[in-house]
Enzyme design. Structure first.
Site, short mmCIF file in Angstrom:
data_model
loop_
_atom_site.label_atom_id
_atom_site.label_comp_id
_atom_site.label_asym_id
_atom_site.label_seq_id
_atom_site.Cartn_x
_atom_site.Cartn_y
_atom_site.Cartn_z
N SER A 1 11.58 -64.16 -26.30
CA SER A 1 10.91 -64.94 -25.26
C SER A 1 11.81 -66.07 -24.76
O SER A 1 12.85 -65.82 -24.19
CB SER A 1 9.58 -65.47 -25.80
OG SER A 1 8.84 -66.11 -24.80
N ASP B 1 9.28 -67.23 -17.96
CA ASP B 1 10.02 -67.43 -19.20
C ASP B 1 10.93 -66.22 -19.43
O ASP B 1 11.04 -65.33 -18.60
CB ASP B 1 9.09 -67.70 -20.37
CG ASP B 1 8.18 -66.52 -20.71
OD1 ASP B 1 8.09 -65.58 -19.91
OD2 ASP B 1 7.56 -66.54 -21.80
#
Length: 454
Positions: free
Chosen positions: A99, A243
């Site tokens: 992530s 993200d």
């Protein structure tokens, strides 16, 4: 030496530094364990743009095929694209990504068929136990007939499916700056936005898992400074930041000002309730603004409050049949997306809402952003339990004050609330406070912080 899995197997996923904490041989064991725990005949695997992702992904595939499981590799993808593949193909899935973590990290987000979550209580503990056993005893014997590995491109199908859920055909044309942060948004946005009435201004679309421009974490204010400046320079209608694995989106308005994820949750909730005829359950976690349940009720829906964390949201969505769920971390979950989170679908809803009326985004979201919030404030403490007990003692018995312990400690009154939650991985307490006006919020925030840090 065997890897210490307690350091990398988290509540919802696997995550750690490569190769210091985990590597390809360990990924192969995880693949074998995932195959055994899910009991599937076939699985789907995708990965992000980190330098270590292709090797780890292929090692996981080897582990699964050794157990006789067929593997579909979809290659470079966003996390929500992997969830799409899991849902559309009806297969358990594994996504290789860390992530927003720095480049030296990598991880695995796993799900069962239909994008159902795999967390500590839903298979991750069993996977860890098997990997620990096999680290000591050696890998399990291969199946008599190994599985196959096939490649499949799902990007066009993923994009078409998302566009089928939001009608953007009749909106006014919008100028949109998108900051992909050198993450997977640079891979998915051009295909998803293709053919839409959008003038796209791309920023950092080059896939680069070393993140040369800024961390791919739009919740940290320093990482959206470039986006804010570009929106103003371009006189754009809005800006969107993703993200690293592009499952979260963060929005800034035409002035470059951040839009609260709670306001986005409320806006999308109102739209989804309209799609479902003004009826339905909407999930929100307990640090989401009070605006969210208010807007849900105003639009005929039923708000349900949960603990923070995607496994809790997804479990409650499945239990209640909810149509939508949102978290203040900018994760957005949709019934029509297998209860999984997709920042891209939330972004399309924002475009549809903005382009379907005449005013600027700042005016549109003002109706959904009704309170003053502190944002999350972290404090390092010696004893989390003792600090929480001190807060409880300070507020217990006060007139008009309620306390609940659904997730940490929530203290609330008619015109303010705050929540304090312990971190699972660090000696931190996380404070979120909200009130009807800035002065009250600051008073409540500072009062809580004095006890936390006292």
């Amino acid at each position: 030496m065997a890897a210490d899995l307690s350091q990398i197997v988290k509540a919802y996923d696997v995550r750690g530094v490569v190769p210091d904490q985990w590597d390809e041989p360990l990924a192969e064991l995880f693949g074998a364990a995932f195959a055994q725990v899910t009991g599937a005949d076939a699985i789907v695997i995708g990965h992000d743009m980190r330098p270590s992702s292709p090797g780890l992904s292929r090692a996981f595939a080897r582990g699964a095929t050794r157990r006789g499981v067929d593997v579909t590799e979809i290659g470079l993808c966003s996390t929500d694209q992997l969830y799409y593949a899991s849902g559309a193909l009806g297969l358990p899935g594994a996504m290789f990504t860390a992530s927003h973590n720095p480049a030296q990290y990598n991880g695995i987000k796993m799900c069962r068929a239909g994008a159902a979550p795999v967390g500590q209580d839903t298979g991750l503990a069993e996977i860890r136990a098997l990997v620990e056993e096999w680290q000591d005893s050696g890998a399990p014997e291969p199946a008599g007939t190994p599985g196959t590995i096939t490649r499949r491109d799902t990007l066009e199908d993923y994009a078409a499916y998302l566009r089928s859920l939001v009608d953007l055909t009749s909106i006014s044309r919008l100028k949109v700056v998108v900051d992909a942060g050198n993450g997977m948004g640079g891979h998915t946005v051009p295909t998803v936005f293709a053919g839409l009435p959008v003038d796209l201004v791309p920023m950092y679309f080059e896939l680069d898992g070393t993140f040369p421009n800024h961390e791919a974490n739009p919740l940290d204010p320093k990482n959206i400074v470039d986006l804010q400046q570009r929106v103003r320079e371009e006189h754009a209608d809005l800006g969107i930041a993703f993200d690293g694995d592009a499952d979260r989106c963060f929005v800034v308005d035409e002035n470059g000002d951040p839009v609260s994820p709670s306001a986005i949750t409320a806006l999308v909730a109102a739209r989804e309730l309209a799609r479902y005829g003004g009826k339905g359950t909407v999930i929100h976690n307990l640090i989401t603004s009070r605006s969210v349940p208010e807007v849900v009720r105003e639009n005929g829906g039923t708000p349900v409050r949960t603990r923070v964390g995607h496994s809790f949201i997804k479990a409650e969505m499945a239990r209640s049949g909810a149509i939508f769920g949102g978290e203040h971390s900018a994760h957005y979950y949709f019934k029509d997306f297998w209860n999984a989170d997709t920042g891209m679908l939330a972004a399309l809803h924002v475009l549809a809402a903005l382009g379907g009326q005449d005013g600027p985004l700042s005016r549109l979201v003002a109706a959904y952003d009704r309170y003053a919030g502190s944002g999350e404030i972290n404090s390092t403490v010696d004893d989390q339990g003792a600090r929480l007990a001190a807060i409880k003692a300070a507020y217990q018995g006060r007139d008009g004050v309620d306390i609940d312990e659904l997730d940490g400690l929530t203290v609330s009154s008619a015109d303010w609330w705050f929540n304090v939650r312990p971190s699972n991985t660090e000696p931190l307490l996380r404070l979120n406070a909200e009130a009807g006006d800035e002065a009250t919020m600051e008073k409540i925030r500072d009062e809580a912080l004095e006890i936390i840090r006292g």
